[in-house]
Design an enzyme around this catalytic site. Structure first.
Site, PDB file in Angstrom:
ATOM      1  N   GLY A   1      -1.269   7.386  -5.754  1.00 12.75           N
ATOM      2  CA  GLY A   1      -0.677   6.077  -5.510  1.00 12.75           C
ATOM      3  C   GLY A   1       0.141   5.979  -4.242  1.00 12.75           C
TER       4      GLY A   1
ATOM      5  N   LYS B   1       0.867  -1.171   0.000  1.00 11.91           N
ATOM      6  CA  LYS B   1       0.000   0.000   0.000  1.00 11.91           C
ATOM      7  C   LYS B   1       0.906   1.224   0.000  1.00 11.91           C
ATOM      8  CE  LYS B   1      -4.304   1.588   2.157  1.00 11.91           C
ATOM      9  NZ  LYS B   1      -5.288   1.290   3.245  1.00 11.91           N
TER      10      LYS B   1
ATOM     11  N   ASP C   1     -14.891  -4.626  -1.978  1.00 11.76           N
ATOM     12  CA  ASP C   1     -13.482  -4.790  -2.304  1.00 11.76           C
ATOM     13  C   ASP C   1     -12.621  -4.858  -1.047  1.00 11.76           C
ATOM     14  OD1 ASP C   1     -14.376  -1.984  -2.271  1.00 11.76           O
ATOM     15  OD2 ASP C   1     -12.257  -1.501  -2.494  1.00 11.76           O
ATOM     16  N   ASN C   2     -13.243  -4.765   0.138  1.00 11.32           N
ATOM     17  CA  ASN C   2     -12.493  -4.847   1.391  1.00 11.32           C
ATOM     18  C   ASN C   2     -12.779  -6.130   2.166  1.00 11.32           C
ATOM     19  OD1 ASN C   2     -11.163  -2.418   1.045  1.00 11.32           O
ATOM     20  ND2 ASN C   2     -12.696  -1.230   2.138  1.00 11.32           N
TER      21      ASN C   2
END
Length: 479
Positions: A131, A118, A258-259
């Site tokens: 990003g 991450k 998505d988690n």
């Protein structure tokens, strides 16, 4: 091409890059950003031992987890492709926007584990973001994972946190703020949203490939193509995870599709919080205006997400088996919640009726006392059951333990024998208070770093959480 360069890993290092074998339709090969600096702030050596990475020197660690030279036998990093419902609004424009799958490797129990990043830079899914990850965000993730692991919640571990020397602009932090790159060690990054992407595009072939990949990798006891059996396993795993969150007083904050992953392991900690006291409507995310992911609504949120996964699988499987699997969530959650509260109180099961009575009485006591009794201290005071009565009644909160609701709790507790009573011999139980993770302490730990670059309070906190993990000794029931 996998990298085979020699490096000083040990025999416990066993690369097994399974996801890369799926091909480019499931994620894109990417590279890491080049950072102005790489300063090692955290390395989780106990987790590193499990996967044979503990023999890396700090400089070698930075090579692989700051500059992301691939580990031996690993392909180039992959930004994984997925979609997701975000606060129940479908978003086909997401994916790994500031991270990638850096490696896959086996642990001593032969589980396949992922190294996911991450803050490692831009990917094809970054959209208009940079990003990057803030250093404070990385610190918060490390704290959440450490606290949850200590409390027996299936969770990723934050393997590494490296400060990267950039100044980031963020709307929810004083800016510019410091940057970092984080690596998590997690059982899977196959999300519900991974299946949603294939279903969105009508790709039954991709759904079949994903199902077989996830089945063979994580649930190999199932027969090939058994979508209903696969969904059943995911439902059961998510019920257990959600029950452990509730018993820990944890609010994930962003329970989007998505988690959640297919192995039922908690990861991706953004605006998380732990309850200060019993409050069903407590939310973690400042932007959760309707309380969709409030503390008491987490089972509802998880079940809703499971129905979305089932809807994807319906494209390749008969609906009857999928419906039966979904219908198992409610009973599994209640069963797992009873077990989780027994675990937190350190007592043995004596049957469904008595176990449910203890669960109900515990929640009733927390509800009645409200702000006067914090969530975590109740479980600390009464750990080991009624055999802790002298410690609890003579402790800092002894005067709170009286009245009819407490009497009901006490009688329910007396029905249960201690589980491994010897755990109370740990020095932690001679303290007045347990380790907690409330927002004021988190902010204080960050302030020490932000104001004077003092990392010692954070390191001390993590050391205390490690001691708490050993004291509670929930590891045997956490997986």
């Amino acid at each position: 091409m996998a990298h085979l360069r020699a490096m000083p890993v040990n025999n416990a290092y066993r690369p097994d890059p399974r996801f890369a074998q799926l091909g480019a339709e499931y994620g894109e090969t990417v590279g890491s950003a080049e950072f102005p600096q790489t300063v090692l702030r955290l390395r989780h050596d106990r987790a590193a031992v499990e996967v044979g990475l503990d023999t890396l020197s700090d400089e070698e660690w930075l090579t692989h987890f700051g500059r992301f030279e691939p580990l031996p036998g690993q392909p180039e990093p992959i930004a994984m492709a997925y979609h997701g419902h975000q606060f129940r609004v479908y978003n086909p424009q997401i994916g790994d926007g500031r991270g990638f799958l850096a490696a896959q490797l086996r642990d001593g129990a032969d589980r396949l584990l992922d190294l996911g990043t991450k803050g490692s830079g831009l990917t094809p899914y970054s959209r208009h973001a940079d990003g990057r990850l803030t250093l404070k965000g990385g610190m918060r993730e490390a704290l959440a994972a450490a606290m949850l692991e200590s409390l027996g919640v299936p969770t990723c571990r934050i393997l590494s946190l490296v400060e990267t020397g950039e100044e980031l602009e963020r709307g929810d932090e004083p800016s510019p703020t410091r940057s970092a790159v984080m690596v998590r060690l997690s059982h899977s990054h196959i999300r519900f949203g991974t299946f949603q992407r294939a279903a969105y595009h009508g790709r039954r072939d991709q759904l079949g490939v994903l199902l077989e990949h996830a089945r063979s990798t994580y649930y190999p006891h199932l027969a090939e193509g058994d979508a209903a059996g696969f969904l059943h396993e995911v439902v059961q795993a998510q019920a257990k995870l959600c029950a452990r969150w509730v018993a820990a007083g944890f609010v994930h904050g962003v329970l989007n599709t998505d988690n959640l992953n297919v192995t039922g392991e908690s990861f991706d900690y953004g605006p998380w919080r732990f309850l200060p006291h019993y409050e069903p409507g407590f939310t973690a995310a400042y932007f959760d205006h309707d309380g969709l992911y409030a503390f008491a609504r987490q089972p509802e949120a998880v079940f809703w997400n499971l129905t979305q996964l089932a809807g994807c699988l319906k494209l390749i499987a008969e609906p009857e088996g999928l419906v039966a699997a979904l219908n198992g969530f409610g009973p599994a959650y209640i069963r797992e919640l009873r077990a989780a509260f027994l675990m937190r109180l350190g007592v043995k099961s004596v049957g469904e009726a008595a176990d449910q009575r203890l669960l109900d009485c515990t929640l009733a006591l927390l509800r009645e006392k409200g702000e006067a009794l914090r969530w975590e201290p109740l479980f600390f005071d009464w750990f080991g059951g009624f055999s802790s009565a002298a410690r609890a009644l003579g402790g800092a909160r002894g005067k709170l333990y009286q009245g009819e609701t407490f009497d009901a709790f006490r009688y329910a507790l007396m029905e249960h024998e201690p589980d491994r009573f010897e755990r109370l011999e740990h020095p932690m139980f001679r303290k007045a208070d347990p380790e907690e993770m409330l927002i004021d302490e988190v902010e204080a730990l960050w302030d020490a770093i932000a104001d004077t670059d003092d990392w010692q309070p954070l390191y001390d906190k993590l050391a205390r959480l490690e001691a708490a993990r050993e004291a509670w000794d929930f590891a045997t029931v956490a997986q």
